[in-house]
Write an enzyme that holds these catalytic residues in place. Structure first.
Site: not given
Length: 161
Positions: A68, A70, A98, A101
């Site tokens: 992801h 992040e 999420c 993260c």
């Protein structure tokens, strides 16, 4: 001749760094993800008004569910700083983090999280994910722009099938 006596034809322009400025930078990363066929989420990490990391989703490119934006940004910022903690840093991310993260951001001890669009189903707020006690979170910065790129992406994905 001293600098004070110079007559400037044009006034000096000093950039105004604020949440909107930095979220626009994160949106550029989201556009880069979009162009690669990735879910268009972008992130940047800032310390002292200086961008030290830029990233976007790479889950398809790397065939890695943990890639992801992040996570990529945390890794890049940690490498830049030479340490695992991101104290005094702010992450700007176009979509609410999420749970995964948010957990990584917890462990990084990041000072601030600023996000654009909410993720009502999978976001850390909806799932009541704990952040580091010293981390501040702020949402809704350029929310319409951040939501629009995601909406455009998923409409196009659904029309291809």
């Amino acid at each position: 001749m001293s600098l004070l006596s110079i007559n400037f034809k044009y006034p000096l322009v000093i950039p105004h760094y604020d949440d909107v400025y930095f979220m626009k930078q994160a949106l550029q990363e989201a556009e880069a993800a979009y162009k690669k066929g990735e879910v268009p989420v972008g992130a940047i990490v800032v310390v002292d008004n200086r961008i030290i990391a830029r990233a976007h989703n790479l889950t398809e490119t790397l065939t890695d569910v943990t890639a992801h934006a992040e996570i990529q940004a945390i890794t890049a910022a940690s490498n830049f700083l030479g340490g695992k903690y991101l104290r005094d840093c702010t992450i700007y991310v176009t979509l609410e983090p999420c749970q995964m993260c948010a957990g990584a951001l917890f462990w990084s001890q990041i000072s601030n999280i600023v996000f654009g669009a909410r993720d009502q189903q999978r976001g850390c707020i909806a799932l009541k994910t704990k952040l580091h006690p010293k981390t501040k979170i702020k949402g809704g910065v350029l929310e319409k722009e951040a939501a629009a790129i995601l909406k455009r992406f998923f409409i196009e994905k659904r029309n291809l099938n």
